[in-house]
Design a protein around this motif. Structure first.
Motif, mmCIF file in Angstrom:
data_model
loop_
_atom_site.group_PDB
_atom_site.id
_atom_site.type_symbol
_atom_site.label_atom_id
_atom_site.label_comp_id
_atom_site.label_asym_id
_atom_site.label_seq_id
_atom_site.Cartn_x
_atom_site.Cartn_y
_atom_site.Cartn_z
ATOM 1 N N THR A 190 0.827 -1.205 0.000
ATOM 2 C CA THR A 190 0.000 0.000 0.000
ATOM 3 C C THR A 190 0.866 1.262 0.000
ATOM 4 O O THR A 190 1.768 1.408 0.818
ATOM 5 C CB THR A 190 -0.928 0.000 1.219
ATOM 6 N N PRO A 205 0.832 5.745 -1.507
ATOM 7 C CA PRO A 205 -0.047 6.841 -1.914
ATOM 8 C C PRO A 205 0.241 7.351 -3.333
ATOM 9 O O PRO A 205 1.346 7.227 -3.857
ATOM 10 C CB PRO A 205 0.280 7.926 -0.887
ATOM 11 N N GLN A 237 -6.105 -3.177 -4.999
ATOM 12 C CA GLN A 237 -6.948 -2.806 -3.860
ATOM 13 C C GLN A 237 -6.636 -1.363 -3.495
ATOM 14 O O GLN A 237 -5.456 -0.965 -3.501
ATOM 15 C CB GLN A 237 -6.685 -3.718 -2.659
ATOM 16 N N ASP A 238 -7.670 -0.558 -3.213
ATOM 17 C CA ASP A 238 -7.409 0.850 -2.901
ATOM 18 C C ASP A 238 -8.277 1.341 -1.757
ATOM 19 O O ASP A 238 -9.196 0.653 -1.292
ATOM 20 C CB ASP A 238 -7.545 1.736 -4.146
ATOM 21 N N SER A 239 -7.972 2.560 -1.313
ATOM 22 C CA SER A 239 -8.608 3.124 -0.126
ATOM 23 C C SER A 239 -10.019 3.619 -0.386
ATOM 24 O O SER A 239 -10.717 4.023 0.551
ATOM 25 C CB SER A 239 -7.750 4.271 0.426
ATOM 26 N N THR A 240 -10.481 3.595 -1.642
ATOM 27 C CA THR A 240 -11.870 3.945 -1.917
ATOM 28 C C THR A 240 -12.775 2.716 -1.886
ATOM 29 O O THR A 240 -13.976 2.818 -2.141
ATOM 30 C CB THR A 240 -12.006 4.635 -3.290
ATOM 31 N N SER A 293 -11.538 -3.233 -5.363
ATOM 32 C CA SER A 293 -10.580 -4.331 -5.429
ATOM 33 C C SER A 293 -10.972 -5.240 -6.577
ATOM 34 O O SER A 293 -12.148 -5.315 -6.953
ATOM 35 C CB SER A 293 -10.535 -5.123 -4.122
ATOM 36 N N ILE A 317 -5.018 9.042 -2.811
ATOM 37 C CA ILE A 317 -5.528 7.682 -2.731
ATOM 38 C C ILE A 317 -4.390 6.763 -2.297
ATOM 39 O O ILE A 317 -3.217 7.048 -2.557
ATOM 40 C CB ILE A 317 -6.105 7.228 -4.091
ATOM 41 N N LEU A 318 -4.739 5.685 -1.602
ATOM 42 C CA LEU A 318 -3.793 4.634 -1.250
ATOM 43 C C LEU A 318 -4.180 3.380 -2.012
ATOM 44 O O LEU A 318 -5.368 3.065 -2.127
ATOM 45 C CB LEU A 318 -3.838 4.349 0.257
ATOM 46 N N HIS A 319 -3.174 2.666 -2.545
ATOM 47 C CA HIS A 319 -3.509 1.413 -3.214
ATOM 48 C C HIS A 319 -2.330 0.449 -3.174
ATOM 49 O O HIS A 319 -1.197 0.815 -2.878
ATOM 50 C CB HIS A 319 -3.974 1.657 -4.657
#
Length: 254
Positions: A61, A63, A81-84, A87, A104-106
């Motif tokens: 993960t 940013p 897979q991401d923070s919104t 997946s 965003i994080l992914h």
């Protein structure tokens, strides 16, 4: 060649590289610790990374911000897979875009067995990841994917991703830049496509070998940067895949 037209061939072996235990990555532009102030972008394209990730490994993960990120898988599969809350598994023929926006994080990993239930997974994943700037900063992060039928990728250029109004009805996924479009073709020997006309074009050969009109043979990993150009014909000399960015502005307009 007309006044102002420029065709610059960048060979696969001249790319900077990042090679560690689980990753073999080739960079068409400056990336990470491989910084060259004379090679930061072409048109609106800042990143064109040609990546191979070993089974069971990948990018943890991390940013991103204010970037349109397109991932195109050539072989194997990649888990996103991401923070919104999005997946899924990206595989050949699936167009995928992540808009980083205001942040965003992914993660991206070669471990699709965790989502598909396979008992083992031993194939490397080979993919190209491309970044273009959005026309507006601080937008809401987003995600889009769509499977493109193989028939659409045989023998002609098709629009994979675009923000250009003229592509509104014939693009698989959208990007947040009205001056840029990504096109692709899956070619058999003898198949020929014509490159679009644009102030900036970027042609990349992630698989196979093609002949570029007026320039000769291009092999896997080669790229060509066109300025104020287009119309050249590209002919496959073996089963191949090409990715073409059509850009009607440079960074100053983004």
């Amino acid at each position: 060649m007309t006044t102002g037209e420029l065709v610059e061939i960048r060979r696969a072996g001249d790319r900077a590289a990042t090679k560690i235990s689980w990753l073999d990555s080739k960079h068409s532009f400056s990336f990470g610790g491989n910084y060259d102030p004379s090679n930061t972008h072409h048109g609106l394209l800042l990143v064109n990374n040609d990546d191979v990730v070993h089974p069971g490994a990948g990018f943890e993960t991390h940013p991103h911000r204010d970037m349109e990120i397109i991932t195109w898988v050539l072989r194997g599969s990649l888990v996103h897979q991401d923070s919104t809350g999005h997946s899924g598994v990206i595989y050949p023929g699936l167009a995928q875009r992540m808009s980083a926006g205001r942040g965003i994080l992914h993660s991206e990993k070669n471990d699709s067995w965790r989502l598909t239930g396979e008992t083992s997974h031993s194939e490397p994943v080979h993919f190209v990841q491309m970044w273009v700037v959005p026309d507006e900063s601080g937008i809401t992060p987003g995600y889009q994917q769509l499977e493109i039928d193989d028939e659409l990728m045989r023998g002609k250029l098709v629009t994979i991703a675009s923000g250009m109004p003229q592509h509104a009805d014939d693009t698989a996924i959208t990007i947040r830049n009205k001056y840029a479009a990504l096109k692709g073709a899956r070619l058999q020997p003898g198949d020929t496509v014509e490159l679009p006309q644009a102030p900036y074009l970027h042609l990349f050969v992630p698989r196979g070998e093609v002949a570029l009109e007026g320039a000769g043979q291009l092999v896997e990993g080669d790229a060509v940067r066109f300025t104020a150009s287009g119309g050249q014909r590209v002919t496959a000399t073996e089963p191949s895949e090409i990715l073409v960015w059509e850009m009607h502005a440079g960074l100053e307009a983004a």
